[in-house]
Design an enzyme around this catalytic site. Sequence first.
Site, PDB file in Angstrom:
ATOM      1  N   LEU A  33       0.681  -1.278   0.086  1.00 37.36           N
ATOM      2  CA  LEU A  33       0.080  -0.094  -0.062  1.00 37.36           C
ATOM      3  C   LEU A  33       0.921   1.414   0.189  1.00 37.36           C
ATOM      4  N   ASN A  35       1.482   2.964  -2.641  1.00 38.95           N
ATOM      5  CA  ASN A  35       1.144   3.853  -3.707  1.00 38.95           C
ATOM      6  C   ASN A  35      -0.631   3.314  -3.987  1.00 38.95           C
ATOM      7  N   PHE A  81       3.259  -6.639 -10.795  1.00 40.51           N
ATOM      8  CA  PHE A  81       3.326  -5.228 -11.029  1.00 40.51           C
ATOM      9  C   PHE A  81       3.922  -4.302 -10.058  1.00 40.51           C
ATOM     10  N   SER A 125       7.879  -1.268 -19.646  1.00 37.50           N
ATOM     11  CA  SER A 125       7.325  -0.198 -20.250  1.00 37.50           C
ATOM     12  C   SER A 125       8.148   0.088 -21.749  1.00 37.50           C
ATOM     13  N   THR A 127       9.300   2.536 -22.268  1.00 40.40           N
ATOM     14  CA  THR A 127      10.466   3.607 -21.982  1.00 40.40           C
ATOM     15  C   THR A 127      11.778   2.883 -22.374  1.00 40.40           C
ATOM     16  N   TYR A 150      14.272   5.085 -12.981  1.00 40.13           N
ATOM     17  CA  TYR A 150      13.075   4.149 -13.286  1.00 40.13           C
ATOM     18  C   TYR A 150      13.216   3.407 -14.338  1.00 40.13           C
ATOM     19  N   LYS A 154      13.596  -1.190 -15.327  1.00 41.10           N
ATOM     20  CA  LYS A 154      12.874  -2.051 -16.200  1.00 41.10           C
ATOM     21  C   LYS A 154      13.679  -2.657 -17.150  1.00 41.10           C
ATOM     22  N   ASN A 200       1.366  12.306 -14.638  1.00 43.02           N
ATOM     23  CA  ASN A 200       0.920  12.114 -15.946  1.00 43.02           C
ATOM     24  C   ASN A 200      -0.174  12.702 -16.363  1.00 43.02           C
ATOM     25  N   LEU A 201      -0.218  12.610 -17.742  1.00 41.86           N
ATOM     26  CA  LEU A 201      -1.169  13.814 -18.474  1.00 41.86           C
ATOM     27  C   LEU A 201      -2.681  13.638 -17.969  1.00 41.86           C
ATOM     28  N   ASP A 299      11.629  14.204 -22.012  1.00 45.88           N
ATOM     29  CA  ASP A 299      10.445  13.801 -22.717  1.00 45.88           C
ATOM     30  C   ASP A 299      10.836  13.334 -24.087  1.00 45.88           C
TER      31      ASP A 299
HETATM   32  P1  NAD Z   1       0.927   1.659  -9.128  1.00 45.28           P
HETATM   33  O1  NAD Z   1       1.767   2.433  -8.240  1.00 45.28           O
HETATM   34  O2  NAD Z   1      -0.588   2.252  -8.927  1.00 45.28           O
HETATM   35  O3  NAD Z   1       0.845   0.131  -8.592  1.00 45.28           O
HETATM   36  C1  NAD Z   1       2.071  -0.449  -7.955  1.00 45.28           C
HETATM   37  C2  NAD Z   1       1.660  -1.026  -6.868  1.00 45.28           C
HETATM   38  O4  NAD Z   1       2.659  -1.754  -6.189  1.00 45.28           O
HETATM   39  C3  NAD Z   1       1.027  -0.088  -5.525  1.00 45.28           C
HETATM   40  O5  NAD Z   1      -0.160  -0.429  -4.922  1.00 45.28           O
HETATM   41  C4  NAD Z   1       2.178  -0.160  -4.780  1.00 45.28           C
HETATM   42  O6  NAD Z   1       1.566   0.097  -3.358  1.00 45.28           O
HETATM   43  C5  NAD Z   1       2.971  -1.559  -4.727  1.00 45.28           C
HETATM   44  N1  NAD Z   1       4.162  -1.726  -4.333  1.00 45.28           N
HETATM   45  C6  NAD Z   1       5.085  -0.854  -4.659  1.00 45.28           C
HETATM   46  N2  NAD Z   1       6.635  -1.336  -4.296  1.00 45.28           N
HETATM   47  C7  NAD Z   1       6.166  -2.575  -3.538  1.00 45.28           C
HETATM   48  C8  NAD Z   1       6.708  -3.553  -2.594  1.00 45.28           C
HETATM   49  N3  NAD Z   1       8.137  -3.411  -2.554  1.00 45.28           N
HETATM   50  N4  NAD Z   1       6.064  -4.468  -2.324  1.00 45.28           N
HETATM   51  C9  NAD Z   1       4.673  -4.427  -2.136  1.00 45.28           C
HETATM   52  N5  NAD Z   1       3.983  -3.572  -2.944  1.00 45.28           N
HETATM   53  C10 NAD Z   1       4.838  -2.696  -3.589  1.00 45.28           C
HETATM   54  O7  NAD Z   1       1.313   1.737 -10.579  1.00 45.28           O
HETATM   55  P2  NAD Z   1       1.009   1.030 -11.669  1.00 45.28           P
HETATM   56  O8  NAD Z   1       0.611   2.278 -12.701  1.00 45.28           O
HETATM   57  O9  NAD Z   1      -0.334   0.184 -11.623  1.00 45.28           O
HETATM   58  O10 NAD Z   1       1.920   0.199 -12.598  1.00 45.28           O
HETATM   59  C11 NAD Z   1       2.302  -1.205 -12.252  1.00 45.28           C
HETATM   60  C12 NAD Z   1       3.674  -1.621 -13.063  1.00 45.28           C
HETATM   61  O11 NAD Z   1       3.339  -1.243 -14.437  1.00 45.28           O
HETATM   62  C13 NAD Z   1       4.636  -1.136 -12.429  1.00 45.28           C
HETATM   63  O12 NAD Z   1       5.720  -1.980 -12.608  1.00 45.28           O
HETATM   64  C14 NAD Z   1       5.195   0.173 -13.452  1.00 45.28           C
HETATM   65  O13 NAD Z   1       6.471   0.477 -13.333  1.00 45.28           O
HETATM   66  C15 NAD Z   1       4.234  -0.546 -14.656  1.00 45.28           C
HETATM   67  N6  NAD Z   1       4.141   0.405 -15.642  1.00 45.28           N
HETATM   68  C16 NAD Z   1       3.243   1.346 -15.529  1.00 45.28           C
HETATM   69  C17 NAD Z   1       3.205   2.637 -16.403  1.00 45.28           C
HETATM   70  C18 NAD Z   1       1.837   3.411 -16.180  1.00 45.28           C
HETATM   71  O14 NAD Z   1       1.876   4.441 -17.078  1.00 45.28           O
HETATM   72  N7  NAD Z   1       1.080   3.521 -14.987  1.00 45.28           N
HETATM   73  C19 NAD Z   1       3.480   2.442 -17.591  1.00 45.28           C
HETATM   74  C20 NAD Z   1       4.642   1.469 -17.895  1.00 45.28           C
HETATM   75  C21 NAD Z   1       4.975   0.502 -16.982  1.00 45.28           C
HETATM   76  C1  UD1 Z   2       6.041   8.534 -18.431  1.00 47.71           C
HETATM   77  C2  UD1 Z   2       7.402   7.875 -18.251  1.00 47.71           C
HETATM   78  C3  UD1 Z   2       7.311   6.432 -18.709  1.00 47.71           C
HETATM   79  C4  UD1 Z   2       6.460   5.813 -17.701  1.00 47.71           C
HETATM   80  C5  UD1 Z   2       5.173   6.327 -17.838  1.00 47.71           C
HETATM   81  C6  UD1 Z   2       3.961   5.784 -16.697  1.00 47.71           C
HETATM   82  C7  UD1 Z   2       8.710  10.023 -18.890  1.00 47.71           C
HETATM   83  C8  UD1 Z   2       9.913  10.649 -19.902  1.00 47.71           C
HETATM   84  N1  UD1 Z   2       8.182   8.732 -19.284  1.00 47.71           N
HETATM   85  O1  UD1 Z   2       5.557   8.465 -19.780  1.00 47.71           O
HETATM   86  O2  UD1 Z   2       8.716   6.231 -18.706  1.00 47.71           O
HETATM   87  O3  UD1 Z   2       6.261   4.548 -18.170  1.00 47.71           O
HETATM   88  O4  UD1 Z   2       5.245   7.710 -17.650  1.00 47.71           O
HETATM   89  O5  UD1 Z   2       4.417   6.441 -15.557  1.00 47.71           O
HETATM   90  O6  UD1 Z   2       8.740  10.641 -17.866  1.00 47.71           O
HETATM   91  N2  UD1 Z   2       2.321  16.074 -20.301  1.00 47.71           N
HETATM   92  C9  UD1 Z   2       1.892  17.441 -20.011  1.00 47.71           C
HETATM   93  N3  UD1 Z   2       1.745  17.729 -18.956  1.00 47.71           N
HETATM   94  C10 UD1 Z   2       1.385  17.122 -17.809  1.00 47.71           C
HETATM   95  C11 UD1 Z   2       1.697  15.663 -17.985  1.00 47.71           C
HETATM   96  C12 UD1 Z   2       2.143  15.132 -19.172  1.00 47.71           C
HETATM   97  O7  UD1 Z   2       2.057  18.182 -21.022  1.00 47.71           O
HETATM   98  O8  UD1 Z   2       1.163  17.502 -16.668  1.00 47.71           O
HETATM   99  C13 UD1 Z   2       2.795  15.658 -21.518  1.00 47.71           C
HETATM  100  C14 UD1 Z   2       4.190  15.133 -21.353  1.00 47.71           C
HETATM  101  O9  UD1 Z   2       5.107  16.156 -21.582  1.00 47.71           O
HETATM  102  C15 UD1 Z   2       4.195  14.019 -22.430  1.00 47.71           C
HETATM  103  C16 UD1 Z   2       2.657  13.484 -22.356  1.00 47.71           C
HETATM  104  O10 UD1 Z   2       1.944  14.612 -21.844  1.00 47.71           O
HETATM  105  O11 UD1 Z   2       4.435  14.409 -23.699  1.00 47.71           O
HETATM  106  C17 UD1 Z   2       2.541  12.046 -21.746  1.00 47.71           C
HETATM  107  O12 UD1 Z   2       3.230  12.373 -20.485  1.00 47.71           O
HETATM  108  P1  UD1 Z   2       3.126  11.260 -19.165  1.00 47.71           P
HETATM  109  O13 UD1 Z   2       1.534  10.906 -19.020  1.00 47.71           O
HETATM  110  O14 UD1 Z   2       3.789  11.660 -18.136  1.00 47.71           O
HETATM  111  O15 UD1 Z   2       3.788  10.113 -19.898  1.00 47.71           O
HETATM  112  P2  UD1 Z   2       4.967   9.982 -20.541  1.00 47.71           P
HETATM  113  O16 UD1 Z   2       5.912  10.966 -20.351  1.00 47.71           O
HETATM  114  O17 UD1 Z   2       4.831   9.268 -21.811  1.00 47.71           O
END
Ligand code: NAD
Ligand code: UD1
Length: 342
Positions: A33, A35, A81, A125, A127, A150, A154, A200-201, A299
């Site tokens: 928990l 996050n 995850f 990701s 990324t 980060y 990955k 995030n956006l 970015d």
């Molecule tokens: P999130 O933060 O909502 O979920 C991650 C969960 O893991 C959280 O509930 C947190 O409490 C738990 N956690 C973290 N570290 C822990 C630990 N050491 N032990 C137990 N629980 C732990 O994130 P999400 O957006 O659901 O992402 C899930 C996965 O997907 C992550 O590995 C993230 O890097 C990857 N990912 C997410 C995105 C995105 O944009 N959301 C994009 C690419 C990859």
């Molecule tokens: C980011 C991470 C990526 C990660 C993903 C999920 C970077 C460079 N990449 O992706 O590794 O897997 O988040 O957590 O950080 N934007 C705005 N205003 C905002 C927020 C975002 O203009 O307030 C723009 C950003 O500049 C980007 C787009 O929206 O062009 C998407 O951004 P975001 O949602 O943060 O995702 P990524 O940057 O693609």
Amino acid sequence: MKVLVTGGTGYIGSHTVIELQQAGYEVIIIDNLSNSNIEVLDGIHKITGQYPIFEKFDICNSQDCNNFFSKYKGITAVIHFAAYKAVGESVEKPLMYYYNNLVSLLNLLDKILSHNINYLVYSSSCTVYGQPESLPVAENAPVQEAKSPYGNTKQISEEIIKDTIHANKKISCISLRYFNPIGAHPNGFIGELPIGEPNNLVPYITQTAYGIREYLRVFGNNYNTHDGTCIRDYIDVVDLSKAHIAALQRMLVHKNINNFEVFNLGAGKGYSVMEVVQCFEKVTGIRLKYKILNRRPGDIERVYADPQKANARLNWKATTSLDNSLLSAWNWEKYYRKKLNC
Ligand code: NAD
Ligand code: UD1
């Protein structure tokens, strides 16, 4: 069949738990928990009528992991995850990110080996591709030097898993490289819960529309794109979650032995930041305040997936429109804020 979901109360994890339960799997969640919120379990229950088994602890703690695996026998597969995911924070606190994301994976792999669990689905990701030379980006594009700790976790995690599989012939893993997950469950009871100011956006857009943020900061409008703002591949979280079931089934049905596969999970279409803003305004009827700011360091100008491998081999395709994803994200924001106030 028992499936362990680490990070199962998080954003993507919770949506995947729903798909797993609906597909008939018995789900056990581990989450500390850090996050996410325990109330997510109520949201899951409202949608599926079932509470998953939940254990709260840090996967970095090896003894807690041992206790867990002694208590729960017969786990067939793990979907991992749990990780920290804030790119900016990882630049400021690299050790925190390397520790959490790598030690948790090492511990988990150690227990997977000692408890004869053969199947792992890993959250990676897009990324890892950096700014690809050509678009759409397919899985055979080179992995580029990570732009953040980060991103590096990955890349390193994929290497750790590959080496583990190489040395342990019974294990298989599918690593899913997500593009930009957005949206919420259409039933409205679960969604993304960014703690503090969103990075995030889409959560920034919905919080601005709700009045929590004064305006959306658009990071740069002088990129070499049609409207000058960055282009991303936004993938609906429910579509994304379904791909995890497909990945699991691929390994189970094919009795995948000693295989490491990667799949891109994206819709295959890029939208600019301003197109997302305009789409949000269109589907909600809300005029969004925004300001153009400088570019955000790190970015990437544009990235979108070639999802053909996942379409063909996982028999999976993203089907939700950007309109519907933004609408579900907005409905979730309203539901959650009302819930907080009552
Ligand atoms: P999130 O933060 O909502 O979920 C991650 C969960 O893991 C959280 O509930 C947190 O409490 C738990 N956690 C973290 N570290 C822990 C630990 N050491 N032990 C137990 N629980 C732990 O994130 P999400 O957006 O659901 O992402 C899930 C996965 O997907 C992550 O590995 C993230 O890097 C990857 N990912 C997410 C995105 C995105 O944009 N959301 C994009 C690419 C990859
Ligand atoms: C980011 C991470 C990526 C990660 C993903 C999920 C970077 C460079 N990449 O992706 O590794 O897997 O988040 O957590 O950080 N934007 C705005 N205003 C905002 C927020 C975002 O203009 O307030 C723009 C950003 O500049 C980007 C787009 O929206 O062009 C998407 O951004 P975001 O949602 O943060 O995702 P990524 O940057 O693609």
